[in-house]
Design a protein around this motif. Sequence first.
Motif, PDB file in Angstrom:
ATOM      1  N   TYR A  33       0.739  -1.043  -0.002  1.00 25.74           N
ATOM      2  CA  TYR A  33      -0.044   0.019   0.046  1.00 25.74           C
ATOM      3  C   TYR A  33       0.851   1.191  -0.003  1.00 25.74           C
ATOM      4  O   TYR A  33       1.812   1.165   0.471  1.00 25.74           O
ATOM      5  CB  TYR A  33      -0.836   0.087   1.245  1.00 25.74           C
ATOM      6  N   TYR A  35       0.113   5.229   1.313  1.00 24.89           N
ATOM      7  CA  TYR A  35      -0.624   6.131   2.204  1.00 24.89           C
ATOM      8  C   TYR A  35      -0.079   7.612   2.146  1.00 24.89           C
ATOM      9  O   TYR A  35       1.171   7.758   2.146  1.00 24.89           O
ATOM     10  CB  TYR A  35      -0.655   5.630   3.683  1.00 24.89           C
ATOM     11  N   GLN A  37       0.205  11.045   4.218  1.00 29.31           N
ATOM     12  CA  GLN A  37      -0.193  11.796   5.559  1.00 29.31           C
ATOM     13  C   GLN A  37      -0.042  13.370   5.341  1.00 29.31           C
ATOM     14  O   GLN A  37       1.140  13.586   5.037  1.00 29.31           O
ATOM     15  CB  GLN A  37       0.740  11.226   6.792  1.00 29.31           C
ATOM     16  N   PHE A  90       3.928   6.879   3.209  1.00 29.55           N
ATOM     17  CA  PHE A  90       4.249   5.757   3.839  1.00 29.55           C
ATOM     18  C   PHE A  90       3.943   4.555   2.925  1.00 29.55           C
ATOM     19  O   PHE A  90       2.650   4.641   2.246  1.00 29.55           O
ATOM     20  CB  PHE A  90       3.199   5.613   5.216  1.00 29.55           C
ATOM     21  N   ARG A  94       0.909  -5.866   4.033  1.00 25.69           N
ATOM     22  CA  ARG A  94      -0.135  -6.482   4.783  1.00 25.69           C
ATOM     23  C   ARG A  94       0.460  -7.951   5.150  1.00 25.69           C
ATOM     24  O   ARG A  94       1.037  -8.640   4.383  1.00 25.69           O
ATOM     25  CB  ARG A  94      -1.547  -6.609   3.966  1.00 25.69           C
ATOM     26  N   ALA A  99      -1.338  -4.815   8.828  1.00 20.31           N
ATOM     27  CA  ALA A  99      -0.430  -3.768   8.225  1.00 20.31           C
ATOM     28  C   ALA A  99       0.798  -3.219   8.883  1.00 20.31           C
ATOM     29  O   ALA A  99       0.741  -2.789  10.216  1.00 20.31           O
ATOM     30  CB  ALA A  99      -1.224  -2.458   7.523  1.00 20.31           C
ATOM     31  N   PHE A 100       1.863  -3.451   8.301  1.00 22.58           N
ATOM     32  CA  PHE A 100       3.074  -2.914   8.649  1.00 22.58           C
ATOM     33  C   PHE A 100       3.768  -1.690   7.865  1.00 22.58           C
ATOM     34  O   PHE A 100       3.649  -1.751   6.708  1.00 22.58           O
ATOM     35  CB  PHE A 100       4.285  -3.802   8.782  1.00 22.58           C
ATOM     36  N   PHE A 101       4.225  -0.809   8.635  1.00 21.28           N
ATOM     37  CA  PHE A 101       4.657   0.396   7.787  1.00 21.28           C
ATOM     38  C   PHE A 101       5.947   1.018   7.772  1.00 21.28           C
ATOM     39  O   PHE A 101       6.524   0.387   8.656  1.00 21.28           O
ATOM     40  CB  PHE A 101       3.860   1.406   8.581  1.00 21.28           C
ATOM     41  N   GLY A 102       6.317   1.404   6.808  1.00 19.79           N
ATOM     42  CA  GLY A 102       7.783   2.032   6.477  1.00 19.79           C
ATOM     43  C   GLY A 102       7.726   3.247   7.554  1.00 19.79           C
ATOM     44  O   GLY A 102       6.837   3.697   7.968  1.00 19.79           O
ATOM     45  N   GLN A 103       9.077   3.733   7.480  1.00 22.22           N
ATOM     46  CA  GLN A 103       9.167   4.899   8.414  1.00 22.22           C
ATOM     47  C   GLN A 103       8.799   6.270   7.799  1.00 22.22           C
ATOM     48  O   GLN A 103       8.866   7.146   8.260  1.00 22.22           O
ATOM     49  CB  GLN A 103      10.969   5.132   8.465  1.00 22.22           C
TER      50      GLN A 103
ATOM     51  N   TYR B  36      -2.861   1.880  16.018  1.00 23.55           N
ATOM     52  CA  TYR B  36      -1.274   2.135  15.831  1.00 23.55           C
ATOM     53  C   TYR B  36      -1.243   3.457  16.648  1.00 23.55           C
ATOM     54  O   TYR B  36      -1.929   4.588  16.851  1.00 23.55           O
ATOM     55  CB  TYR B  36      -1.393   2.366  14.323  1.00 23.55           C
ATOM     56  N   ASN B  41       8.186  11.980  13.761  1.00 25.82           N
ATOM     57  CA  ASN B  41       9.040  11.495  12.708  1.00 25.82           C
ATOM     58  C   ASN B  41       9.431   9.822  12.504  1.00 25.82           C
ATOM     59  O   ASN B  41      10.304   9.452  12.218  1.00 25.82           O
ATOM     60  CB  ASN B  41      10.300  12.288  12.798  1.00 25.82           C
ATOM     61  N   ARG B  42       8.330   9.290  13.040  1.00 26.62           N
ATOM     62  CA  ARG B  42       8.428   7.883  12.876  1.00 26.62           C
ATOM     63  C   ARG B  42       7.130   7.350  11.883  1.00 26.62           C
ATOM     64  O   ARG B  42       6.237   8.103  11.953  1.00 26.62           O
ATOM     65  CB  ARG B  42       8.441   7.176  14.229  1.00 26.62           C
ATOM     66  N   GLY B  43       7.315   5.877  11.762  1.00 22.44           N
ATOM     67  CA  GLY B  43       6.187   5.353  11.102  1.00 22.44           C
ATOM     68  C   GLY B  43       5.237   5.077  12.083  1.00 22.44           C
ATOM     69  O   GLY B  43       5.372   4.991  13.031  1.00 22.44           O
ATOM     70  N   LEU B  44       4.103   4.301  11.566  1.00 25.19           N
ATOM     71  CA  LEU B  44       2.936   3.738  12.542  1.00 25.19           C
ATOM     72  C   LEU B  44       3.470   2.314  13.063  1.00 25.19           C
ATOM     73  O   LEU B  44       3.852   1.687  12.153  1.00 25.19           O
ATOM     74  CB  LEU B  44       1.771   3.648  11.618  1.00 25.19           C
ATOM     75  N   LEU B 101      -7.159  -0.442   4.915  1.00 32.18           N
ATOM     76  CA  LEU B 101      -7.345   0.111   6.269  1.00 32.18           C
ATOM     77  C   LEU B 101      -7.942   1.355   6.046  1.00 32.18           C
ATOM     78  O   LEU B 101      -7.340   2.270   5.348  1.00 32.18           O
ATOM     79  CB  LEU B 101      -6.110   0.118   6.927  1.00 32.18           C
TER      80      LEU B 101
END
Lengths: 110, 113
Positions: A33, A35, A37, A90, A94, A99-103, B36, B41-44, B101
């Motif tokens: 995915y 996203y 922000q 981001f 999945r 869901a796992f997100f990058g930085q 979450y 300055n970080r990801g989730l 999501l």
Amino acid sequence: DTAVSQTPKYLVTQMGNDKSIKCEQNLGHDTMYWYKQDSKKFLKIMFSYNNKELIINETVPNRFSPKSPDKAHLNLHINSLELGDSAVYFCAIRRGTEAFFGQGTRLTVV
Amino acid sequence: AQSVAQPEDQVNVAEGNPLTVKCTYSVSGNPYLFWYVQYPNRGLQFLLKYITGDNLVKGSYGFEAEFNKSQTSFHLKKPSALVSDSALYFCAVRDYSGNMLTFGGGTRLMVKP
């Protein structure tokens, strides 16, 4: 080891330029995915992609396009950048129900 | 279409006090619900999830959340707040068959010593 990595972490560019943000995942999962922000911290899904289907959020301008050269990568290409594109982007994968997100990549258009 | 509402932009709590961050959702069918946390300055980072089973789910860092189907809520709680809990918290929902999501607008938690 980081499951999802994005590069670059920061990107400053001028209006009208074309840029790419890279995303790589090392978990071998199918669904990735992107996203966005915004400055108010609101998170909006842009794309959902697996090796079978690309789902595009209809509000995303067609200047944005995901490209997947292989299963481990889903890069985000942005053409003709505008000031309003400034945001943190981001990548996520999945795994099961999560869901796992990058930085994140902070894009600033000047 | 599915949606999530976090009615509070910010929650302030004193260290050691219990905290609650509110979340309500709308989705067709059975929901998958998530919390979450995002540090500056970080990801989730994933905290916890509700898929099925007990309405009270426990997650990372001592957080828990209670699923209430009748009120379509999934409030995040912690019995005793820490200053280090100060961060931005996001509630999210996905329906059983869906692939994406949907996040709430986020709630900033400020824990003061």
